[in-house]
Design an enzyme around this catalytic site. Structure first.
Site, PDB file in Angstrom:
ATOM      1  N   LYS A 177       0.800  -1.232   0.000  1.00 42.75           N
ATOM      2  CA  LYS A 177       0.000   0.000   0.000  1.00 42.75           C
ATOM      3  C   LYS A 177       0.837   1.288   0.000  1.00 42.75           C
ATOM      4  O   LYS A 177       0.393   2.309  -0.516  1.00 42.75           O
ATOM      5  CB  LYS A 177      -0.944   0.017   1.216  1.00 42.75           C
ATOM      6  CG  LYS A 177      -2.140  -0.903   1.087  1.00 42.75           C
ATOM      7  CD  LYS A 177      -3.019  -0.744   2.313  1.00 42.75           C
ATOM      8  CE  LYS A 177      -4.341  -1.449   2.155  1.00 42.75           C
ATOM      9  NZ  LYS A 177      -5.302  -1.054   3.194  1.00 42.75           N
ATOM     10  N   ASP A 232     -10.276   3.957   2.069  1.00 46.61           N
ATOM     11  CA  ASP A 232     -10.589   3.374   3.390  1.00 46.61           C
ATOM     12  C   ASP A 232     -11.453   4.313   4.239  1.00 46.61           C
ATOM     13  O   ASP A 232     -12.376   3.862   4.921  1.00 46.61           O
ATOM     14  CB  ASP A 232      -9.301   3.044   4.159  1.00 46.61           C
ATOM     15  CG  ASP A 232      -8.739   1.681   3.779  1.00 46.61           C
ATOM     16  OD1 ASP A 232      -9.490   0.869   3.203  1.00 46.61           O
ATOM     17  OD2 ASP A 232      -7.555   1.439   4.050  1.00 46.61           O
TER      18      ASP A 232
END
Ligand code: NAP
Length: 277
Positions: free
Chosen positions: A70, A107
């Site tokens: 990520k 997110d």
């Protein structure tokens, strides 16, 4: 014979076999009648850039990115959205027609959308939040709660320096509290969020005192294995409004799917069932 390209997408991780994203995205492709495919891709760190640069040439329109890549994809992308910059990590890549790669982080969107869906009566302005944990996922939680208008976030973490670092970054609305006093902030909060990995299958249980829970509170856990963590079960017994972590996983996938395949999917009971199968 048609020369129309079938759009492809996938999730890049290492390991990746545990990912629920292929089940989720394939469910949406099928229910929306889209001729596309979504696949898991096990990619080692040293191959990450080569793979990402090659995917668009093979018909890929984008990809999700999971542990441990990520942060690394931020170095590869040509453009990074503001919210991904704020998180220092990306979970969604969009391969644009001009050949450039955009990195985004959804997110925070997934967290807040799940919270609003699961607790429709929750008003962010109604009072402070108690946030347990200060790891990667916590950044998304803090950013989205502040954006939603939360007046204060009482933040506690075993390693207090990590919480202090977030306070420096996100400002005065964050109050850092010692991990030993985590039980007290639960009592003072309208919203309780567990962003630690405590309570997850294979991890130790969350041992923070929960006697401060009361029916007027909303309680959510980012963990979704198990769906009903000790925190969620206890809060449910007390009469709190509870929101499990699976919805966050489902909602964070919506913006990517829409950008890649051109239709906005629904997160409903059928979607949950498809992923839990
Ligand atoms: P992370 O960066 O590794 O952070 C882990 C957090 O848990 C840290 O605050 C850490 O505290 C705390 N912790 C771990 N073991 C502990 C212990 N024994 N005692 C006290 N605190 C402990 O992980 P993350 O990426 O933020 O993920 C956290 C959780 O959220 C995971 O369970 C993950 O699966 C879940 N998650 C769910 C979603 C979703 O879509 N629902 C999305 C992202 C993450 P220290 O700083 O002291 O180590």
């Amino acid at each position: 014979m048609s020369d129309k390209k079938i759009p492809l997408a996938g999730v890049i991780g290492c390991p990746v076999a545990h990912s629920k994203s292929p089940q989720l995205q394939t469910h949406w492709l099928t229910t929306l009648g889209i001729a596309g495919h979504y696949v898991p891709m096990h990619v080692e760190a040293e191959d990450l850039e080569t793979v990402i640069r090659t995917l668009p040439k093979a018909g890929f329109v984008g990809a999700n990115v999971t542990i441990p890549h990520k942060e690394a994809v931020m170095e590869i992308a040509d453009k990074i959205t503001d919210r991904a910059k704020l998180m220092g990590a990306a979970n969604t890549l969009i391969f644009r027609p001009d050949g450039s790669i955009m990195a985004d982080n959804t997110d925070g969107y997934g967290f807040i959308t799940n919270l609003h869906q699961g607790a429709p009566n929750w008003n962010p302005g109604s009072g402070p939040a108690a946030v347990l944990g200060a790891g990667g996922a916590c950044r998304a939680v803090i950013a989205s709660l502040l954006e939603a208008g939360i007046p204060e976030i009482m933040l506690t973490n075993r390693t207090q320096e990590r919480a202090e670092k977030l306070r420096k970054e996100f400002g005065k609305k964050i109050k850092v509290v010692e991990w030993l006093h985590a039980g007290n902030i639960i009592e003072d909060a309208k919203l309780v969020v567990n962003t630690t990995s405590l309570g997850m299958e294979g991890k130790p249980r969350l041992r923070v005192p929960l006697d401060g829970l009361a029916p007027d509170k909303v309680v959510t856990d980012l963990i979704y294995t198990p769906l009903k963590t000790h925190l969620i079960k206890t809060a449910e017994e007390v009469g709190c409004t509870v929101v499990d972590g699976l919805g966050m996983l489902l909602h964070q996938a919506v913006p990517g799917f829409e950008r890649w395949f051109g239709q906005r999917p629904e997160v409903d009971d059928e979607t949950r069932a498809a992923v839990l199968k």
